[in-house]
Design a protein around this motif. Structure first.
Motif, short mmCIF file in Angstrom:
data_model
loop_
_atom_site.label_atom_id
_atom_site.label_comp_id
_atom_site.label_asym_id
_atom_site.label_seq_id
_atom_site.Cartn_x
_atom_site.Cartn_y
_atom_site.Cartn_z
N LEU A 164 35.49 36.72 35.03
CA LEU A 164 34.83 36.50 33.66
C LEU A 164 36.10 35.23 33.17
O LEU A 164 37.47 36.62 33.19
N PRO A 165 36.07 34.22 32.46
CA PRO A 165 36.72 33.92 31.95
C PRO A 165 37.82 34.05 30.76
O PRO A 165 37.77 35.29 30.07
N GLY A 166 38.58 33.89 30.92
CA GLY A 166 39.90 35.01 29.80
C GLY A 166 40.05 36.52 29.77
O GLY A 166 40.95 36.88 29.30
N THR A 196 29.05 39.81 30.84
CA THR A 196 28.85 39.54 32.32
C THR A 196 27.82 38.26 32.18
O THR A 196 28.44 37.43 33.24
N ALA A 197 27.64 38.43 30.92
CA ALA A 197 26.74 36.22 31.17
C ALA A 197 27.48 35.70 30.50
O ALA A 197 27.17 33.99 30.99
N ARG A 198 29.03 35.77 30.41
CA ARG A 198 30.25 34.64 30.65
C ARG A 198 31.27 33.82 32.33
O ARG A 198 31.43 33.63 32.26
N THR A 199 30.00 34.75 33.06
CA THR A 199 30.28 34.80 34.50
C THR A 199 30.86 33.53 34.66
O THR A 199 29.69 33.11 34.91
N HIS A 218 36.74 40.15 38.81
CA HIS A 218 35.53 39.28 39.41
C HIS A 218 34.95 40.40 40.36
O HIS A 218 35.01 41.36 40.70
N HIS A 219 33.93 39.47 40.35
CA HIS A 219 33.23 40.36 41.63
C HIS A 219 32.43 39.29 42.84
O HIS A 219 32.85 37.51 42.69
N SER A 220 31.68 40.04 43.30
CA SER A 220 30.79 38.93 44.26
C SER A 220 29.43 39.70 44.58
O SER A 220 29.31 40.38 44.90
#
Length: 298
Positions: A164-166, A196-199, A218-220
């Motif tokens: 996730l940026p930032g 999460t749309a910005r992931t 973060h995630h995967s």
């Protein structure tokens, strides 16, 4: 060392634009950074680890097995501290471009913290829920960063890292559950609050390297494809980042200086950090914690 101080030394491996992007967004993808010669060695070492796992019927301190692992059809989730299991893993952590890139991002004095090899096996390799890393192993500052090396090509269908940026400049989340036990992941409430749309998902060809800051959320996803996704993870930090707690994935190489010199002064970030349970007596894997499995025998 503060970012303004690091800027005074030109980067040796990454571009200045890449360095600024890491500091702004908390992650970086370097495609095809690692030469084929290293990949050949690392793949061979990894094949040896899989062969060793065939003799096991349950997870132990080194091997974290999926529940349906068998000798005939091994399914690994993780090899803990691979740098202590095969010399080529440590040679890679110490001698490859990884430590040079770390020096570009955190300053010239770099220490090694720990390593792990996450497999995300084909057809059902476990998901990793949203979390941040530093709550597992808090330090006096937030320079620790994780390098993930794709040993083979990794596409979106294999569950690559999503960052996730930032978010590294945002809040640190409480990774304890409502019952007071360590959950190892954001609560459903906190995860629902993420944009999460910005992931940014970071697939890449073999030899690509993902980098994320210890505060980056973060995630995967699970890997339901027919192709596995072994990801070799190495954690570095500025040498002036000192651990507050026991290393949950102890290594004979922990705190070893891989670039520059040992720090004489600790740097303390004024932002507080969550303290995890006492890991000194043992540790189950992130996967087991997030999936609420019984602890592995130690």
């Amino acid at each position: 060392m503060l970012i303004d101080e690091i800027r005074r030394t030109p980067a040796k491996v990454v571009t200045e634009e890449q360095r600024e992007s890491y500091w702004e967004n908390g992650y970086l993808l370097l495609e095809r950074l690692i030469p084929e010669e290293w990949l050949v060695r690392l793949r061979a070492a990894t094949d040896e680890m899989v062969e060793r796992s065939r003799a096991l019927t349950a997870s132990d301190r080194v091997f974290d097995l999926e529940p349906d692992h068998t000798a005939d059809a091994p399914r690994l989730r993780r090899v803990t501290s691979p740098v202590d299991q095969h010399p080529d893993y440590w040679a890679y952590a110490r001698d490859s471009l990884l430590a040079d890139v770390a020096a570009d991002l955190v300053g010239p004095d770099v220490a090694f913290h720990h390593s792990k090899l996450n497999f995300k096996w084909a057809r059902g390799g476990a998901e990793v829920k949203w979390h941040q890393d530093i709550q597992y192993w808090p330090h006096t500052n937030y320079t620790p960063l994780t390098f993930g090396t794709y040993l083979y090509d990794c596409g979106m269908e294999q569950g690559p890292l999503g960052a996730l940026p930032g978010s590294h400049d945002g809040p640190l989340y409480d990774l304890y559950g409502a019952d007071g036990a360590w959950a190892g992941a954001l609560s459903a409430h906190d995860a629902a609050g993420l944009d999460t749309a910005r992931t940014a998902y970071l697939p890449g060809p073999a030899g690509s390297v993902t980098i994320h800051n210890c505060r980056t959320a973060h995630h995967s996803a699970a890997n339901d494809s027919p192709i596995g996704r072994p990801l070799l993870l190495n954690v570095y930090k500025a040498a002036d980042a000192m651990p507050y707690t026991a290393n949950p994935l102890p290594s004979s190489h922990a705190e070893e200086i891989v670039r520059g010199q040992r720090a004489r002064w600790a740097h303390h970030d004024p932002r507080p950090c969550l303290i995890p349970p006492d890991w000194s007596g043992g540790y189950t894997s992130l996967f087991a914690l997030q999936q609420n499995e019984a602890p592995a025998s130690m």
